[in-house]
Write a protein that holds these residues in place. Structure first.
Motif, short mmCIF file in Angstrom:
data_model
loop_
_atom_site.label_atom_id
_atom_site.label_comp_id
_atom_site.label_asym_id
_atom_site.label_seq_id
_atom_site.Cartn_x
_atom_site.Cartn_y
_atom_site.Cartn_z
N PHE A 1 0.84 -1.20 0.00
CA PHE A 1 0.00 0.00 0.00
C PHE A 1 0.88 1.25 0.00
O PHE A 1 1.97 1.27 0.57
N THR A 2 0.38 2.31 -0.63
CA THR A 2 0.98 3.64 -0.56
C THR A 2 -0.14 4.63 -0.27
O THR A 2 -1.24 4.53 -0.82
N GLU A 3 0.16 5.61 0.58
CA GLU A 3 -0.80 6.67 0.87
C GLU A 3 -0.48 7.88 0.00
O GLU A 3 0.69 8.25 -0.15
N PHE B 1 8.07 4.35 -0.03
CA PHE B 1 6.76 4.82 0.41
C PHE B 1 5.75 3.68 0.55
O PHE B 1 4.60 3.92 0.90
N ASN B 2 6.14 2.45 0.25
CA ASN B 2 5.22 1.32 0.26
C ASN B 2 5.25 0.59 1.60
O ASN B 2 6.32 0.34 2.16
N GLN B 3 4.06 0.26 2.09
CA GLN B 3 3.94 -0.60 3.26
C GLN B 3 3.65 -2.02 2.78
O GLN B 3 2.63 -2.29 2.16
N LYS B 4 4.59 -2.92 3.04
CA LYS B 4 4.43 -4.30 2.63
C LYS B 4 3.80 -5.10 3.77
O LYS B 4 4.24 -5.00 4.91
N ILE B 5 2.80 -5.90 3.43
CA ILE B 5 2.05 -6.63 4.44
C ILE B 5 1.98 -8.10 4.04
O ILE B 5 1.58 -8.44 2.93
N SER B 6 2.39 -8.97 4.95
CA SER B 6 2.28 -10.41 4.73
C SER B 6 0.92 -10.91 5.22
O SER B 6 0.37 -10.40 6.20
N GLN C 1 3.42 8.96 0.76
CA GLN C 1 4.08 8.61 2.00
C GLN C 1 3.70 7.19 2.38
O GLN C 1 2.72 6.63 1.90
N LYS C 2 4.51 6.59 3.23
CA LYS C 2 4.28 5.22 3.67
C LYS C 2 3.14 5.21 4.68
O LYS C 2 3.20 5.89 5.70
N PRO C 3 2.08 4.45 4.42
CA PRO C 3 0.95 4.44 5.36
C PRO C 3 1.27 3.60 6.59
O PRO C 3 2.27 2.87 6.63
N ASN C 4 0.41 3.70 7.56
CA ASN C 4 0.53 2.88 8.77
C ASN C 4 -0.81 2.16 8.97
O ASN C 4 -1.59 2.50 9.85
N LEU C 5 -1.05 1.18 8.13
CA LEU C 5 -2.32 0.47 8.13
C LEU C 5 -2.22 -0.80 8.97
O LEU C 5 -1.18 -1.46 9.01
N TYR C 6 -3.31 -1.13 9.60
CA TYR C 6 -3.43 -2.41 10.30
C TYR C 6 -4.53 -3.20 9.60
O TYR C 6 -5.68 -2.75 9.51
N LEU C 7 -4.17 -4.38 9.06
CA LEU C 7 -5.10 -5.16 8.26
C LEU C 7 -5.54 -6.43 8.97
O LEU C 7 -4.75 -7.09 9.64
#
Length: 795
Positions: A518-520, A711-716, A528-534
């Motif tokens: 994800f990117t914001e 800027f990417n948030q990588k999520i496993s 900017q790099k987001p701070n998401l909780y999935l």
């Protein structure tokens, strides 16, 4: 000393055959709704799925691969289920501990995969299971389970023999569930050994307390038979069985003083149901309204039944008036209480595709095989799985094929030994033997207590991919987020309005170790790099504990082996792999050539990173191409001309009617721009003499270079789909050995779609085997099955 018996004469049970045609009764399906009908309709209201899995073998050696293909069907229509994409597959040990598990992707009701038999396996029996999340809503056995055996040749020495006790497990099961005193009874016989397998060709006698033989029987090769008994309430009965030169004695279950039983017989095109009772019962049920309820798990019909002055009542039904496949007959009394039940299978209308004579051709080191399949209709698509094994194989011993597991097993409470026997080369003998089996099954898997009191609820949903909910922690401001392109999905954009803190999406297919990114987007262009909780659904393989117990693999012996035997050729493991040679084609030129053919009246400008970074905006770019472009930032107006004509503009194949969206158009995600002089749009409409401009964008391109990746948030993901792996056939040291002929593998094809010529086309390794066997399972999109064991002789 040999026993002496006296034989009594029995009343000819089948006398009614001569007269039952006078009692023929057509089913009426349009009667007034009863409590039974309404309860049943509510119980079956939710659709069902049923699974079948075709495994390439049932006995495996350590180091081999379990190849499997899973078919998910709509239980009612018998067509492939398109409602579920998520199929779960497990291998469990004898303690029900999960050894291997996968989530696999079903397309049009078919999925396939494999499990490596690695160090987590030891010698022993295991169970392969397959199911969907939706199946958790139901008590019926719609899930798939099959016993397999794993053998480690390095520690298996000599011949493994299974010792079976001479003590038999004999069950005598009255047809319909009740043995009625002073009435004629049909009694099913099931004789098993201590491992649970049917004991073949057992002879037995039924004797009364005067040592008089009143009936006798003989079991078939699966240990099933039946006998007739005119019961006398003043007598007691026992059964004597001859087995291994010894007589084993069993007491017959005590009869009910009151009650009703049933006897089903087939004569020509009709099914005759005879209800028997005794005088003591008749006095209490005479002229009371009984109902014979017939259903197949989704549809139902009724017949009104009334005992008048006789203790025997016969109803004859044309098979054409019954359901194709399973029919469950339940007799209800005047209080809507189920009295007895009998399961019947109607073979009429069962359609199966057939193969014709095979053609073979020897190549240098391979063998080509073509097997025509007859009867496929226009627009009918057949998906097949094929296990190719030597003719003498001992490693393929599944109890079921696709017909027996989908048409029969889900409706039965117990597990059926060698059920595929009843659906291979069907003849009258097998139809009779299946009916004898069903006589012994008693009540079906549709529990009437649950039908009346506990209909299934929609707790677990059909799963289509993986869903996520993303928490942003930004409740007081708007947010824009980009989910980047992955293997099976294009980029997605999400806008979170003020006072909202989450966004969600479903239907994603994420495979193996793939992450999502994800990117914001802040403002118009800042990132900017987001701070998401999935949170993901599903996040784990769901557990189901209501599998019926399957019989362990029936295998009398295993091949002789010891630690010094070399069975597999592993030389290729030690060969150094050559460096991969990568030939880079001119991909850009190929794309331009392809796009030029599509936009034949103009030129293509395929953007690179530098061009995306240096072009100011769309107006500036088009001005450099000879167009007169005007944009007003204050009024957000945009116009474009070349001479007296204006071109039509398309953005990602969509006609741009309001040109204001092109003001200060961001060029950082341009894939290509085609300037076309042709006069037709994508919808074949005339677009004018000004030609057209086609803009193709890709949101991922603006984040492509390494600098922007920060800027990417990588999520496993906690659970992903396991992608199908190429099945590698084991290499053997010797192909002319007994070991290969009995336990070897030639090939496994899990996902074959028939060619336009409606033929199976195979190209396999030529192992110099004179005869091979194809184990074929599959179905069409119209719900027709194919299940054959095809012998191929190689000349």
């Amino acid at each position: 000393m040999k026993k002496k018996y006296t034989t009594s004469k029995t009343i000819p049970y089948n006398l009614f055959i001569y007269v039952f045609c006078l009692l023929c009764f057509n089913i009426s399906a349009g009667q007034d709704t009863t409590v039974v009908e309404s309860s049943f309709n509510e119980y079956v209201n939710l659709p069902r799925e049923v699974a079948f899995a075709h495994l390439n073998k049932s006995l495996y050696l350590k180091g081999e691969t379990i190849g499997f293909s899973v078919y998910v069907l709509d239980k009612n229509t018998k067509k492939p289920s398109t409602k579920t994409t998520n199929v779960y597959t497990l291998v469990t040990d004898e303690n029900n501990k999960i050894i291997k598990k996968q989530l696999i992707w079903a397309k049009d009701g078919n999925a396939y995969g494999s499990f490596s038999i690695d160090s987590t396996f030891t010698n022993g029996n295991y169970t392969f299971k397959a199911y969907t999340n939706w199946m958790k809503n139901f008590d019926e056995q719609n899930l798939y389970s099959q016993s397999i055996k794993i053998v480690d040749p390095e520690i298996t020495i000599g011949t493994a023999k299974i010792t079976i006790s001479s003590k038999l497990d004999a069950q005598f099961l009255p047809e319909g569930g009740h043995l009625i005193a002073d009435a004629e009874n049909s009694v099913g016989v099931v004789i098993k050994d201590t491992l649970g397998y049917g004991t073949p060709n057992i002879t037995g006698r039924v004797l009364n307390d005067n040592n008089m033989i009143v009936s006798n029987f003989k079991t078939n090769h699966l240990g099933i038979g039946k006998f007739l008994l005119l019961h006398d309430s003043k007598a007691s009965y026992r059964v004597e069985i001859d087995f291994r030169n010894r007589i084993q004695i069993f007491d017959l279950v005590a009869a009910d003083e009151k009650g009703i039983n049933i006897a089903l017989n087939q004569v020509a095109s009709r099914v005759a149901l005879t209800f028997n009772t005794n005088d003591k019962t008749l006095s209490t049920i005479k002229n009371k309204p009984y109902t014979l309820f017939i259903h197949n798990g989704s549809q139902s019909k009724t017949i009104k039944v009334k005992f008048e002055n006789k203790t025997t009542l016969t109803k004859a039904i044309d098979r054409k008036d019954l359901f194709v496949g399973i029919n469950i007959f339940t007799l209800f009394n005047e209080n809507n209480t189920p009295v007895l039940e009998r399961i019947f299978f109607n073979y009429d209308g069962i359609e199966a595709l057939k193969t014709a004579e095979a053609f073979t051709k020897k190549n240098e080191d391979s063998l080509s095989i073509q097997v025509p399949v007859s009867g496929i209709k226009i627009a009918e698509i057949a998906h097949l799985s094929i296990s190719v094994l030597p003719y003498d194989t001992k490693s393929y011993n599944a109890d079921h094929n696709i017909l027996s597991y989908t048409l029969l097993q889900p409706y039965i409470k117990g597990y059926i030994e060698n059920a595929k026997y009843y659906f291979s080369d069907i003849n009258m003998k097998k139809q009779y033997e299946l009916d004898n089996l069903l006589l012994t099954q008693g009540w079906s898997s549709y529990e009437w207590n649950s039908v009346f009191n506990n209909p299934p609820k929609r707790i677990f949903e059909f799963e289509t991919g993986i869903a996520f909910t993303a928490n942003t922690n930004k409740a007081n401001e708007n947010g824009r987020y980009i989910l980047h392109t992955s293997k099976n999905h294009t980029a997605q954009a999400y806008i979170v309005s003020k006072n909202e803190s989450t966004f969600s999406h479903k239907g994603f297919i994420v495979e193996d170790d793939e992450q999502i990114e994800f990117t914001e987007v802040v403002g118009k262009t800042k990132m900017q790099k987001p701070n998401l909780y999935l949170q993901f659904t599903p996040s784990r393989v769901p557990r189901i504990d209501n599998f019926i117990t399957v019989l362990t693999l029936k295998e009398g012996s295993i091949f002789e082996a010891n630690g010094s035997d070399v069975l597999f050729d592993t030389e290729w493991d030690n060969i150094e792999k050559l460096d991969e040679v990568v030939i880079k084609a001119n991909i850009e030129k190929q794309r331009i050539d392809k796009l030029t053919k599509y936009h034949s009246g103009g030129r293509i400008d395929l953007f690179d990173d530098d061009q995306r970074a240096n072009e100011i905006d769309l107006a500036t770019y088009l001005s450099g191409k000879g167009f007169q472009v005007f944009q007003d930032l204050l009024s957000s107006s945009f116009s474009i001309r070349r001479g007296r004509n204006s071109p039509a503009i398309f953005l990602n194949r969509r006609r741009v009617r309001d040109l204001s969206e092109l003001v200060l158009f961001n060029m950082s995600d341009i894939d290509y721009i085609a300037i076309d002089r042709t006069t037709k749009g994508y919808d074949a409409s005339v677009i004018g003499e000004g030609g057209s401009i086609h803009i193709k964008t890709d949101l991922n391109l603006r984040f492509k270079n390494d600098k922007r990746k920060e800027f990417n948030q990588k999520i496993s993901l906690p659970l992903t789909f396991t992608s199908p792996k190429t099945y590698y056939v084991p290499k053997y040291v010797y192909y002319n050995s007994d070991f290969f002929r009995e336990y070897g593998v030639i090939d496994w094809i899990p996902n074959m779609v028939l060619s336009e010529s409606n033929a199976i086309n195979l190209k396999i390794l030529n192992t110099k085997t004179k005869q091979i066997k194809l184990f074929i399972e599959g179905m069409t999109n119209e719900g027709r099955f194919i299940s054959e064991e095809k012998v191929i002789t190689v000349n």
